[in-house]
Design a protein around this motif. Structure first.
Motif, short mmCIF file in Angstrom:
data_model
loop_
_atom_site.label_atom_id
_atom_site.label_comp_id
_atom_site.label_asym_id
_atom_site.label_seq_id
_atom_site.Cartn_x
_atom_site.Cartn_y
_atom_site.Cartn_z
N GLU A 143 0.84 -1.19 0.00
CA GLU A 143 0.00 0.00 0.00
C GLU A 143 0.88 1.24 0.00
N THR A 144 0.38 2.32 -0.61
CA THR A 144 1.13 3.58 -0.66
C THR A 144 1.52 4.05 0.74
N LYS A 168 5.73 -3.31 -4.96
CA LYS A 168 6.60 -2.79 -3.91
C LYS A 168 7.67 -1.87 -4.50
N ASN A 169 8.28 -2.34 -5.59
CA ASN A 169 9.34 -1.58 -6.22
C ASN A 169 8.83 -0.25 -6.76
N ALA A 170 7.70 -0.29 -7.45
CA ALA A 170 7.16 0.93 -8.06
C ALA A 170 6.68 1.92 -7.01
N LEU A 171 6.04 1.44 -5.96
CA LEU A 171 5.60 2.34 -4.89
C LEU A 171 6.80 2.98 -4.20
N GLY A 172 7.87 2.21 -4.00
CA GLY A 172 9.08 2.77 -3.42
C GLY A 172 9.71 3.81 -4.32
N SER A 173 9.75 3.51 -5.63
CA SER A 173 10.30 4.45 -6.60
C SER A 173 9.51 5.76 -6.60
N THR A 174 8.21 5.65 -6.59
CA THR A 174 7.36 6.84 -6.57
C THR A 174 7.58 7.67 -5.32
N GLN A 196 7.86 -9.87 -11.37
CA GLN A 196 6.63 -10.57 -11.67
C GLN A 196 5.63 -9.78 -12.50
N ARG A 197 5.95 -8.57 -12.86
CA ARG A 197 5.16 -7.81 -13.83
C ARG A 197 6.12 -7.08 -14.76
N ILE A 198 5.82 -7.08 -16.04
CA ILE A 198 6.67 -6.37 -17.00
C ILE A 198 6.58 -4.88 -16.74
N THR A 199 5.38 -4.36 -16.55
CA THR A 199 5.15 -2.97 -16.15
C THR A 199 4.04 -2.96 -15.12
N THR A 200 3.89 -1.86 -14.41
CA THR A 200 2.81 -1.74 -13.43
C THR A 200 2.37 -0.28 -13.35
N PRO A 201 1.08 -0.03 -13.17
CA PRO A 201 0.59 1.35 -13.11
C PRO A 201 1.06 2.10 -11.87
N GLU A 202 1.61 1.40 -10.88
CA GLU A 202 2.04 2.07 -9.66
C GLU A 202 3.27 2.96 -9.87
N GLY A 203 4.00 2.76 -10.98
CA GLY A 203 5.16 3.61 -11.21
C GLY A 203 6.25 2.88 -11.97
#
Length: 500
Positions: A143-144, A168-174, A196-203
């Motif tokens: 979660e954010t 987790k990675n994208a939320l941390g990056s954001t 586990q995802r090529i891209t993700t909307p989280e960032g």
């Protein structure tokens, strides 16, 4: 037969079947007897399963890696072998190799306060070198709000589980992090792990390394005790092309398809002869023996790549299909780990009666037919397992396709009740060699394996003849399938889907 160690790509066949109309097969189809469950099952031999297991083990052990991880000669040989086998039946099957490119971890280095620690590059994340203070992320970082303490230039330290590491990675990056360390939630390292995802909307993604559960928990304890730890992480990646193998009967109604599948790759730790050499071989042997029969409905066999990094082969396949093509799949059945040494005969809980989460309409009916087969045809005990999307049927659930399957068990612990039902030893894992170097030829329970392969053959024959056991196909049924899929793809279900 000698099998090439170099992957051969067929030209001109990429995303669609070219169903021949040659009269030679039309005549052959009329001359073949209609497929019957008992006849197809009788054609299956333990000796053939074991012979093929030796072949797969040989592919792994002929390489320095001693595995069949995607991108290695061992997995390339596996894909070639499946292709070469199907190619022996040009009047019965059409097939194609479906390529897709993904980044793989090559190497990584990690120091914490200048002390070296074992680390593995996490696939699908970018390469790079980063340095910064470690910040512990609570609640597994799904979660954010979990990233409120992240400061720009820091490296997040987060446990594996509950959601994909991509989130987790994208939320941390954001939030401003420049890197990520993810630590395992079970014993063992994270060699071969991915976001586990090529891209993700989280960032967007930042460089990521995977460490063991023990190392991660030790770092968390030090930070929570007040120590400041500066991590230096560098990772190297490479882009690798890998392949799904898709084969379909030339005969049968291609508007009504029974889709049988399993994954062809192993983890980095070992040859993966149970996980999932057993499912790979069971499907291949059923496909071979099916050529002696005619079918009413088309039968599709798929061997997915890169399941171990997050069901990526099956996910890619589903992403490339228009909904109109997915709607032709009346039932998708997946088979992962058919020969666990301390086995239980497990059937996915498609109707939700045991665990509360049902699949799209048709999933419950598939479960019921598996149950009927084990009880009435084979005279065997069985048990239910949660319909959690942990293997390659998960992306099909998301698309609203009726799904199901069976398994013999992975790292879960066998209960006393199950030991009474199936034999074996309570209190230890169904497969003590799960994701380990010892998952080789000697790890197989051939008695369980032949029974599971016969169950696969039964379902193949039953639905190749008729889909009368499934709900009628209609717009209302389609809407219900999609609604059920949407429900299952809640945040909680997505976490289960990717085997995180």
């Amino acid at each position: 037969m000698r099998f090439s160690q170099t992957l051969v790509i067929l030209s001109g066949i990429a995303s669609a079947f070219a169903i021949p109309t040659a009269p030679s097969f039309a005549v052959a189809q009329r001359d073949l007897p209609s497929v019957q469950s008992n006849q197809l099952r009788r054609a299956l031999l333990r000796s053939e399963l074991l012979k093929k297991a030796k072949i797969l083990e040989g592919f792994a052990y002929a390489t320095p890696e001693r595995n069949r991880l995607i991108g290695t000669p061992g997995h390339n040989a596996t894909v070639n072998w499946i292709k070469d086998t199907i190619e022996q039946f040009p009047d019965y099957y059409t097939y194609y190799l479906e390529p897709f490119d993904l980044s793989l971890g090559v190497s990584a280095n990690l120091t914490n306060n200048n002390v070296s620690m074992e680390v593995f590059a996490v696939g699908l994340s970018p390469a790079g070198s980063v340095s910064g203070p470690l910040v512990v992320i609570p609640n597994l970082g799904c979660e954010t709000a979990d990233f409120s303490t992240v400061t720009p230039g820091s490296i997040i330290l987060v446990g594996r589980g509950n959601c994909q590491s991509a989130v987790k990675n994208a939320l941390g990056s954001t939030a401003g992090a420049i890197g990520m360390l993810v630590y395992n939630n079970v014993e063992g390292n994270l060699d071969g792990y991915s976001l586990q995802r090529i891209t993700t909307p989280e960032g967007s993604y930042v460089p990521a390394g995977g460490i063991s559960k023990a190392d991660g928990e030790a770092l968390v304890a030090r930070i929570q005790a007040g120590e400041t730890i500066v991590a230096d992480l560098s990772t190297e990646m490479k882009v690798s092309t890998t392949y799904n193998v898709i084969a379909e009967t030339i005969g049968g109604d291609h508007e009504n398809v029974i889709h049988m599948s399993g994954h062809s790759d192993s983890v980095a730790a070992g040859p993966g002869i149970n996980d999932n050499g057993s499912g790979t071989i069971s499907l291949l042997e059923v496909a071979i023996q099916l050529t002696n029969f005619s079918v009413t409905n088309a039968v599709r066999f798929s061997w997915w790549s890169r399941e171990e990094e997050g069901l990526l082969g099956a996910t890619y396949y589903v992403s490339q299909q228009p909904q109109s093509e997915l709607d032709k799949i009346r039932l998708m059945l997946d088979f992962d780990m058919m020969a666990s040494p301390n086995y239980a005969y497990q059937i996915y809980d498609g109707d939700g009666s045991a665990f509360g989460e049902s699949g799209p309409p048709g999933s419950g009916e598939a479960e019921h037919e598996f149950e009927r087969y084990f009880a009435e045809e084979a005279g065997l005990n069985f048990t239910s397992i949660e319909f959690d999307g942990r293997s390659d049927y998960g992306p099909f659930l998301e698309a609203g396709v009726a799904t199901g399957g069976i398994a013999c068990g992975a790292e879960g612990i066998k209960t006393v009740e199950e030991a009474a039902m199936f034999g074996g030893q309570a209190g230890i894992a169904y497969d003590i060699c799960y994701h380990s170097a010892c998952d080789n030829y000697e790890n197989l329970n051939v008695g369980a394996w032949i029974q599971m392969t016969k169950a696969i053959a039964h379902m193949t024959a039953t639905f190749a003849r008729s889909f009368d056991l499934l709900p009628a196909r209609s717009e209302a049924a389609k809407a219900k399938r999609m609604a059920m899929a949407k429900k299952m793809m809640s945040d909680k279900a997505i976490g289960a889907l990717w085997g995180v």
